[in-house]
Structure formats: structure tokens, C-alpha cells
Design a protein around this motif. Structure first.
Motif, PDB file in Angstrom:
ATOM      1  N   LEU A   1     -37.217  -4.196  16.618  1.00 55.81           N
ATOM      2  CA  LEU A   1     -37.468  -3.781  18.005  1.00 55.81           C
ATOM      3  C   LEU A   1     -38.542  -4.640  18.667  1.00 55.81           C
TER       4      LEU A   1
ATOM      5  N   PHE B   1     -34.589  -9.070  21.709  1.00 56.13           N
ATOM      6  CA  PHE B   1     -34.228  -7.769  22.300  1.00 56.13           C
ATOM      7  C   PHE B   1     -34.203  -7.890  23.826  1.00 56.13           C
TER       8      PHE B   1
ATOM      9  N   TRP C   1     -26.937  -4.653  19.627  1.00 60.28           N
ATOM     10  CA  TRP C   1     -27.203  -3.587  20.598  1.00 60.28           C
ATOM     11  C   TRP C   1     -27.103  -2.216  19.942  1.00 60.28           C
TER      12      TRP C   1
ATOM     13  N   ALA D   1     -30.331  -1.734  18.399  1.00 63.06           N
ATOM     14  CA  ALA D   1     -31.333  -1.386  19.409  1.00 63.06           C
ATOM     15  C   ALA D   1     -31.308   0.115  19.682  1.00 63.06           C
TER      16      ALA D   1
ATOM     17  N   TYR E   1     -41.260   0.122  22.988  1.00 65.07           N
ATOM     18  CA  TYR E   1     -40.225  -0.860  22.676  1.00 65.07           C
ATOM     19  C   TYR E   1     -39.145  -1.026  23.755  1.00 65.07           C
ATOM     20  N   TYR E   2     -38.924  -0.014  24.596  1.00 61.31           N
ATOM     21  CA  TYR E   2     -37.747  -0.012  25.472  1.00 61.31           C
ATOM     22  C   TYR E   2     -38.060  -0.126  26.960  1.00 61.31           C
TER      23      TYR E   2
END
Length: 594
Positions: A268, A273, A454, A457, A499-500
Motif C-alpha cells: 500500500l 499505487f 487493484w 489495493a 493509504y487511500y
């Protein structure tokens, strides 16, 4: 050694035939094509069994073929021959004796919550958009299970007209589910309609609808997870002092939790990413939303409309037997040699279930594997066909793990991520399985890398959430459902924000990482799905251009030893992120140039 062949053969006979008996007796509970009759529960109560400790078999096995810990297996295992590994595997059989009088806590609550989640469906055509319209049409496709049905529908909407509106609505529903703000009456009362934007419930009558009172679901999800935790941890007293559900879950899969967590966090944190996220954003022409964790544009099915795929699978597979009869040809279209494909197809039984799908490997050598998926009254829709292809991958792994293994007690794989890797490998080939034209070989390779990336992810965040929540529950004994709810929300937002958030347009404090039913029912399994897509890229790279079936079977001949030994036999290296990271970097460069 004098006793070992007798021990191993008899254990296989006991387990294999008991598995067949249990499966047969429970058919009316398990499959939708087996009607229930009054005598069924009496037979279920009559399934034979025995106590291996009372008969002293377990004592004989443990004295002669002792149990080895994962650390011991790692230290000494590379030097063991096949006979020693088979003895070690037998030593795993009766490692722990559960006191016959021992009663697990909260068992009834766990069963009831399991039933609740099994029947947790949403009438999406009764849920409105902000403008008061209902974007989901009437019909079977609007009755979606959470999380599985909503997730799979989001994936399909990328190829449907008006799909974005339905995806946004689904994302709003997911947020309410995780936060416990869904009206409880909406789940049970088919006459109600729900506006999730205002969180108002209506009963449709003549004239303008007026909001009606409702009770939010509240902490039911977290009460269920708490019960599962107490249920599973009640057995901690039977093990050594430092043993927990966390350590046992991972060690039963021959893994260490800290090593898996590091693998997830390293992934991650990798700069690729953001690059893959930008590629998806450019394709969609908009900022990524949380539900885009389920973006399906790298899958081959994105070349075709969802309605078209449904029409093909429903016409071709009106019932389980039609699918069962075509499995050999499906495998040929996926790249298996005809004779091998026919053997596998002839050793799989397809049965219908009420939702989702699952599979079992053959209980005995050259026996039949089980594949299940959901058939509607009008046949197999595409979503369930893809589920079937995932389960077909499990079947291939199970058949290859049992057919020619040198000692059947080693039949299987050393960690769940490997069989999940087989499952994903065939699921990615589902369009080829239908005989439809796919991308060029070069694009297929790049798309597989990006699709696996993905999925990692998504599952990386889900698995990390599960790991951190289980750590929190152990660190906070006596917690309430409300405290657990707050902790889960804090953990999911922390992982999301770390992370996102930046990749998803700066959106912060999102909770989609806690949506999986596997997580909320306490299975502690999600890391296997993550490991699967690390492994699938390694298998794909190693077998590129070679005989797929022969390579898959050769890898399975390692059996239940250690993941690192299995992977070295299959690919020449231990489990590693190298294949998925470098493969995704190459794919991003390819599509940028294109």
C-alpha cells in the motif's frame, strides 16, 4: 515406520468417507435442488462419529508422530524427506484435544448472527437518489446481498448506461451499513422505501409519501463481531499461554501475522499505487470514489456489456447439469489440453446454492470435487458464472492436490492463499471460458497485472482492517459492542486516510474497508484473498507460454509442507511482491504510451 502406512491410509479412509457421509446427509440444507423432508434432521442427528482420544488413537498418533510448530517446520523442514513430511502432517491431526465437556461461549449468538448476515439483502429498487428517483429497476437484479451482491453489481455497472448513479447510491448504502444507520424496518418490511441521503423511511401510499418512524440497526454488526470474538477466544484457555486466535489462524496457514502485515503495508506504500489509481481516474474521466475499489475495467469482461454477458450465460447454462457438462470445454478454451480438461470436468459435481458459491476438493483419491454457485429461475447469470469460474480454480487445485500426490495425508496446499490464487487465475480467464474474443496476448498480460494489483489495493485495506481490529479486541478485554463500533470506525478511517485518501481525490474518513461479511462474522480469512493475488501473478509469470495444466499440477505435488517450499517448486522463488509491482509498472508504462 512399520505402522505409518496403516496410520495414514486409515486416517484418509476415516476422514474421506466421513466427509462424503456428512455431505450427503446435509444436502437438503446445503443445496437448493434437494427438497427438505421431515426425516432429514433425524439423519443429521445420526451421522456417526468417534472420539479419537477416548479410543486412544490420538494418543498413539501424537506419541509416534509428534506435532511441530511453524518455527520448527521452518527450521528443519527444508531437510526433511517426503516420508518425514507425511509423518509431520499426521502429527497435525490431533495436536489439541478439546475437552468433551468444554462449551464455547456465545455459540448461539454466533449462529443467529450468521443467519442474519446470510439473509442480509437490500431491495435496491426501493432506495432513492437525492432527486427522489429510483435508479434501480424492478427485478431479481435489484435484490442484492451485502456485501457480495452490492460489490458484484458495482463491478457490472461500469459497462451499463446510468451505472454511475447506481454506483453512487450503492456507495451511500455501504456507508449506512458500516455505520449502523440503516433503518431496521427497511430490511424486513417490503412495503417501505428509503432515502439514504436524508435517512428517511417511507411507506408508499397514494399522494405524497410521509416519513415514518424507524429504528436504526445500530450496533448489531458489532455485537455480532463481538460474539464471534468471544466464541473463538473462549478456546484460548486450551492452548499454550501466548496462543491467540490471531496466531493460530495464521500458523494454521503456515504464515506469521507480522510478516503478512508487512507485506500489505509495503504494498500500500508503494508509489505505483498512485500511478494505477491515476490510470483508472483517466479512464473514468472523474475523481475516484470509494466504491471504485471494485473497478473492473482491467478485467476482460469490461469489453462486453453486462446484459450481453447475462444473456449468454443464462442461455448456455439453464441449470447445474448444463454447466457441469461444459466444464471440460471451458477449460480447453482457457488453455488446458483436451484430455486433461475432460478428466477435470468429469471429476466435478455442480450443485446450486441460495447465494454466493463455494467448493470442496475430492475427499479421496480420484473422487469428485464439488462446485457450487447460484442459479436463478432463468438460468445462470454472469455474476454467478464468474463465481463458478473462481470455484473451478479451487477445484483444479483440489484435483491436482489429490490425484497423484505421493501420500494422501499431504493432499492439499500449505496456505489458503495458494488455492485462492488458483481460483483467481481461472476467474481472470472467465471470458476465455465463454469462448469470447479477448484482448491481445500483450494486453492480457498487462490487464492481469493491473487487475491483480487493484484487487490487492482493495483487499490489502480490508485484510489490514481485520488484523488491526482483532489486535484491538485482544488489547481491550470486556469491550462493549458500542466501543467496538467506535474502534472499527477509527481503525478504518486511519487506514483509509494513511493509504487511500490522496489517491481517491482527497476523500477522508471513509469506512468501506469494514464492509466484508467475512470480517464482520469473525472468520479472520481476508488475508488469504490478499495473498492469492500476490501468488497469482507469480504463477502467471512463471507459467507464461508453458503448458498451464502440467505446471499447475506439478506445483500441487508439493502438498501441505510450507508455502515457501511450495512456491519455490512452482515458481523458483518464495512469495514476493516483485511480480505484481514490476508487472503493474510495465502495464502503466504500456498504457501511457498507448
Amino acid at each position: 515406520e512399520e505402522n505409518f502406512l496403516r496410520v495414514s491410509d486409515n486416517l484418509v479412509t476415516l476422514q474421506g468417507h466421513m466427509s462424503k457421509i456428512r455431505s450427503r446427509i446435509n444436502e437438503s440444507n446445503a443445496f437448493t435442488d434437494r427438497s427438505k423432508v421431515k426425516v432429514d434432521p433425524f439423519f443429521r442427528e445420526s451421522i456417526p462419529g468417534f472420539d479419537p482420544w477416548e479410543s486412544r488413537l490420538a494418543h498413539f498418533v501424537q506419541l509416534n508422530y509428534p506435532y511441530y510448530s511453524l518455527d520448527e517446520k521452518r527450521e528443519m523442514g527444508p531437510g526433511w524427506d517426503r516420508m518425514k513430511w507425511a509423518m509431520v502432517r499426521v502429527g497435525d491431526y490431533y495436536h489439541m484435544r478439546t475437552d468433551p465437556g468444554f462449551s464455547r461461549a456465545e455459540a448461539d449468538e454466533v449462529r443467529e448472527f450468521g443467519k442474519y448476515m446470510d439473509n442480509y439483502f437490500f431491495r435496491m429498487n426501493h432506495i432513492s437518489s437525492p432527486d427522489g428517483t429510483y435508479p434501480f429497476a424492478e427485478g431479481a437484479g435489484s435484490f442484492l446481498h451485502s456485501h457480495r451482491g452490492i460489490r458484484d453489481n458495482v463491478k457490472e455497472e461500469y459497462t451499463k448506461a446510468g451505472g454511475l448513479e447506481r454506483q453512487i447510491l450503492s456507495g451511500k448504502v455501504i456507508e449506512h451499513i458500516v455505520m449502523g444507520t440503516v433503518p431496521a424496518e427497511f430490511i424486513t418490511d417490503t412495503t417501505t422505501r428509503w432515502d439514504p441521503w436524508k435517512n428517511e423511511l417511507y411507506r408508499m401510499e397514494e399522494g405524497s409519501p410521509e416519513p415514518i418512524p424507524f429504528t436504526p440497526e445500530g450496533e448489531i454488526r458489532y455485537a455480532g463481531l463481538r460474539s464471534a470474538f468471544l466464541n473463538r477466544t473462549s478456546e484460548d484457555v486450551l492452548y499454550e499461554p501466548n496462543s491467540t486466535v490471531i496466531t493460530r489462524t495464521f500458523e494454521n496457514n503456515n504464515l506469521k501475522p507480522d510478516e503478512v502485515e508487512k507485506l500489505i503495508r509495503d504494498f500500500l506504500s508503494d508509489p505505483v499505487f498512485a500511478e494505477v489509481g491515476k490510470l483508472i481516474e483517466n479512464r473514468l474521466g472523474r475523481t475516484l470514489q470509494p466504491f471504485d475499489l471494485w473497478y473492473s475495467g482491467f478485467q476482460e469482461q469490461s469489453l462486453y456489456g453486462a446484459e450481453m454477458l447475462d444473456s449468454i450465460t443464462k442461455a448456455r447454462y439453464p441449470d447445474p447439469m448444463a454447466l457441469q457438462n461444459d466444464l471440460g470445454d471451458i477449460l480447453v478454451r482457457m488453455g488446458f489440453e483436451k484430455g486433461e480438461a475432460e478428466y477435470i470436468g468429469n471429476h466435478i459435481s455442480v450443485r446450486p446454492v441460495g447465494s454466493g458459491g463455494y467448493s470442496n476438493q475430492p475427499p479421496l483419491r480420484n473422487d469428485t470435487a464439488l462446485l457450487t454457485t447460484m442459479f436463478g429461475t432463468d438460468g445462470l447469470d454472469y455474476k454467478s458464472y464468474r463465481v463458478a469460474m473462481h470455484e473451478l480454480g479451487h477445484n483444479v487445485c483440489g484435483i491436482y492436490s489429490t490425484r497423484n500426490i505421493d501420500n494422501f495425508v499431504l493432499a492439499g496446499v500449505p496456505t489458503g492463499g495458494i488455492t485462492e490464487g488458483y481460483a483467481e487465475l481461472l476467474a481472470y480467464k472467465n471470458i476465455q471460458g465463454l469462448g469470447l474474443k479477448a484482448s491481445t496476448p500483450e494486453e492480457q498480460k498487462h490487464n492481469l497485472a493491473l487487475a491483480a494489483f487493484w484487487y490487492l489495493a482493495e483487499m490489502g485495506g480490508q485484510a489490514l482492517t481485520e488484523i488491526e481490529v482483532w489486535k484491538w479486541m485482544y488489547a481491550n478485554p470486556g469491550f462493549s459492542a458500542g466501543e467496538l463500533s467506535d474502534a472499527v470506525n477509527s481503525i478504518t478511517t486511519g487506514i483509509w486516510n494513511q493509504y487511500y485518501s490522496e489517491i481517491f481525490g482527497g476523500l477522508s474518513d471513509q469506512h468501506i474497508l469494514a464492509i466484508y461479511n467475512h470480517f464482520i462474522t469473525g472468520s479472520h480469512y481476508l488475508y488469504n484473498y490478499y495473498m492469492a493475488n500476490v501468488i497469482v501473478l507469480q504463477l502467471s509469470d512463471a507459467f507464461e507460454g508453458d503448458n498451464l495444466a502440467a505446471n499447475l499440477e506439478n506445483a500441487c505435488l508439493e502438498g501441505e509442507t510450507l508455502p515457501e517450499l511450495w512456491m519455490v517448486r512452482a515458481t523458483g522463488e518464495d512469495i514476493s511482491l516483485n511480480a505484481v509491482i514490476t508487472g503493474s509498472q510495465d502495464a502503466v508504462r504500456y498504457y501511457k504510451q498507448k
